[in-house]
Design a protein around this motif. Structure first.
Motif, PDB file in Angstrom:
ATOM      1  N   LEU A 154       0.755  -1.246  -0.049  1.00 18.04           N
ATOM      2  CA  LEU A 154       0.209   0.026   0.015  1.00 18.04           C
ATOM      3  C   LEU A 154       0.838   1.459  -0.129  1.00 18.04           C
ATOM      4  N   LEU A 155       1.990   1.063   0.697  1.00 17.56           N
ATOM      5  CA  LEU A 155       2.751   2.369   0.785  1.00 17.56           C
ATOM      6  C   LEU A 155       3.340   2.652  -0.522  1.00 17.56           C
ATOM      7  N   LYS A 156       3.785   1.769  -1.295  1.00 23.36           N
ATOM      8  CA  LYS A 156       4.510   1.426  -2.567  1.00 23.36           C
ATOM      9  C   LYS A 156       3.396   2.217  -3.734  1.00 23.36           C
ATOM     10  N   ALA A 157       2.082   2.182  -3.373  1.00 23.67           N
ATOM     11  CA  ALA A 157       0.930   2.710  -4.340  1.00 23.67           C
ATOM     12  C   ALA A 157       0.594   4.020  -3.711  1.00 23.67           C
ATOM     13  N   ASN A 158       1.402   4.520  -2.679  1.00 20.59           N
ATOM     14  CA  ASN A 158       1.098   5.700  -2.183  1.00 20.59           C
ATOM     15  C   ASN A 158      -0.059   6.042  -1.367  1.00 20.59           C
ATOM     16  N   ASN A 159      -0.681   4.663  -0.885  1.00 17.77           N
ATOM     17  CA  ASN A 159      -1.923   4.699  -0.159  1.00 17.77           C
ATOM     18  C   ASN A 159      -1.427   4.713   1.443  1.00 17.77           C
ATOM     19  N   ASN A 160      -1.933   6.153   1.978  1.00 16.77           N
ATOM     20  CA  ASN A 160      -1.702   6.151   3.544  1.00 16.77           C
ATOM     21  C   ASN A 160      -2.899   6.101   4.425  1.00 16.77           C
ATOM     22  N   TRP A 161      -3.856   5.441   3.714  1.00 19.04           N
ATOM     23  CA  TRP A 161      -5.144   5.569   4.538  1.00 19.04           C
ATOM     24  C   TRP A 161      -5.390   4.355   5.256  1.00 19.04           C
ATOM     25  N   GLN A 162      -6.026   4.341   6.400  1.00 20.11           N
ATOM     26  CA  GLN A 162      -6.389   3.187   7.384  1.00 20.11           C
ATOM     27  C   GLN A 162      -4.953   2.772   8.320  1.00 20.11           C
ATOM     28  N   VAL A 163      -4.203   3.425   8.395  1.00 19.49           N
ATOM     29  CA  VAL A 163      -2.686   3.086   9.135  1.00 19.49           C
ATOM     30  C   VAL A 163      -3.120   2.909  10.513  1.00 19.49           C
ATOM     31  N   ILE A 169      -5.796   1.784  11.482  1.00 23.64           N
ATOM     32  CA  ILE A 169      -6.614   0.434  11.691  1.00 23.64           C
ATOM     33  C   ILE A 169      -5.754  -0.708  11.461  1.00 23.64           C
ATOM     34  N   TYR A 170      -4.836  -0.565  10.588  1.00 23.44           N
ATOM     35  CA  TYR A 170      -3.753  -1.916  10.546  1.00 23.44           C
ATOM     36  C   TYR A 170      -2.804  -1.827  11.874  1.00 23.44           C
ATOM     37  N   ASP A 171      -2.721  -0.692  12.569  1.00 24.44           N
ATOM     38  CA  ASP A 171      -2.024  -0.755  13.828  1.00 24.44           C
ATOM     39  C   ASP A 171      -2.774  -1.418  14.940  1.00 24.44           C
ATOM     40  N   LEU A 172      -4.189  -1.263  14.722  1.00 26.06           N
ATOM     41  CA  LEU A 172      -5.209  -2.196  15.771  1.00 26.06           C
ATOM     42  C   LEU A 172      -5.071  -3.560  15.506  1.00 26.06           C
ATOM     43  N   ILE A 173      -4.812  -3.903  14.157  1.00 29.93           N
ATOM     44  CA  ILE A 173      -4.894  -5.475  13.621  1.00 29.93           C
ATOM     45  C   ILE A 173      -3.716  -6.005  14.335  1.00 29.93           C
ATOM     46  N   ALA A 174      -2.386  -5.199  14.033  1.00 32.42           N
ATOM     47  CA  ALA A 174      -1.261  -5.560  14.603  1.00 32.42           C
ATOM     48  C   ALA A 174      -1.309  -5.859  16.084  1.00 32.42           C
ATOM     49  N   GLY A 175      -1.775  -4.823  16.747  1.00 34.35           N
ATOM     50  CA  GLY A 175      -2.069  -5.168  18.295  1.00 34.35           C
ATOM     51  C   GLY A 175      -2.727  -6.340  18.575  1.00 34.35           C
ATOM     52  N   ASP A 176      -3.963  -6.621  17.913  1.00 37.28           N
ATOM     53  CA  ASP A 176      -4.650  -8.003  18.053  1.00 37.28           C
ATOM     54  C   ASP A 176      -3.831  -8.845  17.824  1.00 37.28           C
ATOM     55  N   ILE A 177      -3.177  -9.139  16.987  1.00 33.94           N
ATOM     56  CA  ILE A 177      -2.032 -10.147  16.807  1.00 33.94           C
ATOM     57  C   ILE A 177      -1.237 -10.303  17.952  1.00 33.94           C
ATOM     58  N   ARG A 178      -0.756  -9.441  18.339  1.00 34.03           N
ATOM     59  CA  ARG A 178       0.127  -9.419  19.556  1.00 34.03           C
ATOM     60  C   ARG A 178      -0.528  -9.882  20.694  1.00 34.03           C
ATOM     61  N   LEU A 179      -1.793  -9.457  20.800  1.00 32.99           N
ATOM     62  CA  LEU A 179      -2.535 -10.048  21.986  1.00 32.99           C
ATOM     63  C   LEU A 179      -2.947 -11.386  21.985  1.00 32.99           C
ATOM     64  N   ARG A 180      -3.096 -11.748  20.778  1.00 34.62           N
ATOM     65  CA  ARG A 180      -3.431 -13.394  20.546  1.00 34.62           C
ATOM     66  C   ARG A 180      -2.214 -14.090  20.742  1.00 34.62           C
ATOM     67  N   ASP A 181      -1.034 -13.659  20.608  1.00 41.21           N
ATOM     68  CA  ASP A 181       0.403 -14.153  20.474  1.00 41.21           C
ATOM     69  C   ASP A 181       0.661 -14.056  22.276  1.00 41.21           C
ATOM     70  N   GLY A 182      -0.256 -13.535  23.122  1.00 41.45           N
ATOM     71  CA  GLY A 182       0.263 -13.544  24.457  1.00 41.45           C
ATOM     72  C   GLY A 182       1.256 -12.450  24.789  1.00 41.45           C
ATOM     73  N   ASP A 183       1.372 -11.370  24.139  1.00 37.60           N
ATOM     74  CA  ASP A 183       2.495 -10.483  24.310  1.00 37.60           C
ATOM     75  C   ASP A 183       1.760  -8.963  24.272  1.00 37.60           C
ATOM     76  N   PRO A 184       1.159  -8.823  25.523  1.00 37.10           N
ATOM     77  CA  PRO A 184       0.432  -7.546  25.650  1.00 37.10           C
ATOM     78  C   PRO A 184       1.392  -6.316  25.617  1.00 37.10           C
ATOM     79  N   LEU A 185       2.574  -6.626  26.145  1.00 40.34           N
ATOM     80  CA  LEU A 185       3.569  -5.287  26.049  1.00 40.34           C
ATOM     81  C   LEU A 185       3.696  -4.811  24.560  1.00 40.34           C
TER      82      LEU A 185
END
Length: 401
Positions: free
Chosen positions: A257-266, A268-284
């Motif tokens: 997306l960054l390569k396509a000059n798309n800077n929208w939903q950043v 939201i993607y950080d929220l998904i990344a945080g959810d992945i970390r929570l699912r992995d048992g890494d709250p920090l």
């Protein structure tokens, strides 16, 4: 290339029409954030002041607004929306009014102003005529009915008008399918599927939408659709506990997306990344992801998920240790206050429910009584217009039982 400037209104009008058509074609071929599309719309917008062509205002300004939106210039979108509405009111053209009110609505909602976005979106749909505007996707980036219904759906949900939201969502999907227009399908699956699904915590819808976006991207050689679908595909991988694969899929999609000059939903993607970390048992590390999303939102102005980012960060802190409990409650207080200011009944309800799970001692230390929280949650549930089996209300009842 720009046509030679002659000061001749007819020549300028021809170029406005040409550049607007070129911009629409480039959006379909390359994506909403393509720099070539932005250049075409910018040129058309520059020349608009030289011609008397009210019928071109909608395609030009809305096209420029959509490219600016995907590039991440959200404050500019609001300015363009106000410009478009000013022209629309003068022309009193139903189509231009529909586009202008929608633009004002979604520019506000993305900035986190759901309260200010709802009324323009309702005015937009009141100016939409299914028969008159059935071919609007032939000269605009996407069908105006699909666009309006998609934005109206998630905004109604935020306002607690869940039943109406569901109707708008179903109509948007049905309309997008009936016209068989890739860009309009992309639009409905983005706003009603991935973003709306994530807001509603409807994981099945997010997964289905991600698959559809990848499919649209592959079938139509549309890199933005494919990359967006790839980012949201991380949710399905996370649900399957494929943590490493979810992580790499999200990172690869974001790079595309960054390569396509798309800077929208950043955020939201950080929220998904945080959810992945929570699912992995890494709250920090989850706290770090949610904080990155909040920081990104302050930089770009894309604040529609901020209340949820604060709430999620609080959940991560509550998973760590007792030293973070007070900070978690402070995040929840911020989430509740922010949701109230933004006009998000549903994010407020969710934050109140999470607050009720915090330790009583910590709540009492800041003057919060659990009984009062229960009363507020009950009152808010009563205000929400949703069927008894609505997933959010079901989750709330389970949490409070």
């Amino acid at each position: 290339h720009n046509l030679k400037q002659t000061g001749n209104e007819e020549v300028d009008r021809i170029e406005v029409d040409f550049q607007a058509t070129l911009g629409t074609a480039l959006v379909s071929l390359v994506g909403y954030s393509a720099s070539e599309a932005e250049t075409a719309y910018e040129r058309a917008h520059e020349l608009l002041k030289n011609v008397d062509a009210p019928e071109l205002i909608g395609p030009v300004v809305s096209g420029l607004l959509v490219t600016s939106y995907n590039i991440g210039r959200f404050t500019r979108c609001l300015t363009l929306a106000e410009e478009l509405l000013e022209h629309a009111k003068v022309s009193n053209n139903a189509e231009t009014l529909c586009v202008a009110y929608r633009a004002l609505g979604f520019s506000n909602t993305t900035l986190g102003n759901f309260k200010d976005g709802l009324q323009p979106l309702e005015k937009s749909i009141s100016n939409y005529d299914a028969e008159l505007h059935r071919n609007s996707h032939h000269y605009m980036p996407h069908h105006i009915g699909v666009g309006t219904l998609s934005h109206l759906s998630y905004t109604l949900w935020q306002a607690g008008r869940v039943h109406e939201s569901q109707i708008a969502k179903d109509e948007a999907f049905s309309l997008a399918e009936s016209i068989d227009h890739p860009n309009s399908s992309f639009f409905s699956w983005i706003f009603d599927g991935t973003i709306g699904g994530l807001m509603r915590n409807d994981i099945e819808l997010v997964i289905d939408a991600a698959r559809k976006l990848v499919e649209i991207g592959k079938q139509n050689d549309h890199p933005q659709s494919a990359a967006t679908g790839q980012c949201f595909s991380a949710v399905e991988l996370m649900e399957e506990n494929k943590i490493a694969e979810a992580d790499s899929t999200l990172r690869d999609g974001r790079r595309a997306l960054l390569k396509a000059n798309n800077n929208w939903q950043v955020p939201i993607y950080d929220l998904i990344a945080g959810d992945i970390r929570l699912r992995d048992g890494d709250p920090l590390r989850a706290v770090g992801c949610f904080t990155a999303g909040l920081d990104a939102s302050e930089y770009t102005g894309e604040r529609w998920f901020n209340a949820e980012l604060y709430r999620k960060r609080a959940e991560a802190k509550l998973m760590r240790d007792s030293q973070d409990e007070l900070s978690a409650v402070e995040d929840l207080q911020t989430a509740i206050k922010l949701a109230s200011q933004q006009g998000s009944q549903m994010f407020k309800l969710r934050a109140l429910v999470t607050m009720s799970s915090a330790p009583s001692k910590t709540l009492e230390s800041v003057g919060i009584q659990r009984e009062e929280l229960g009363r507020q949650i009950g009152a808010l549930c009563a205000e929400v217009n949703a069927p008894e089996d609505d997933p959010e209300l079901v989750r709330t009842r389970i949490a409070m039982s």
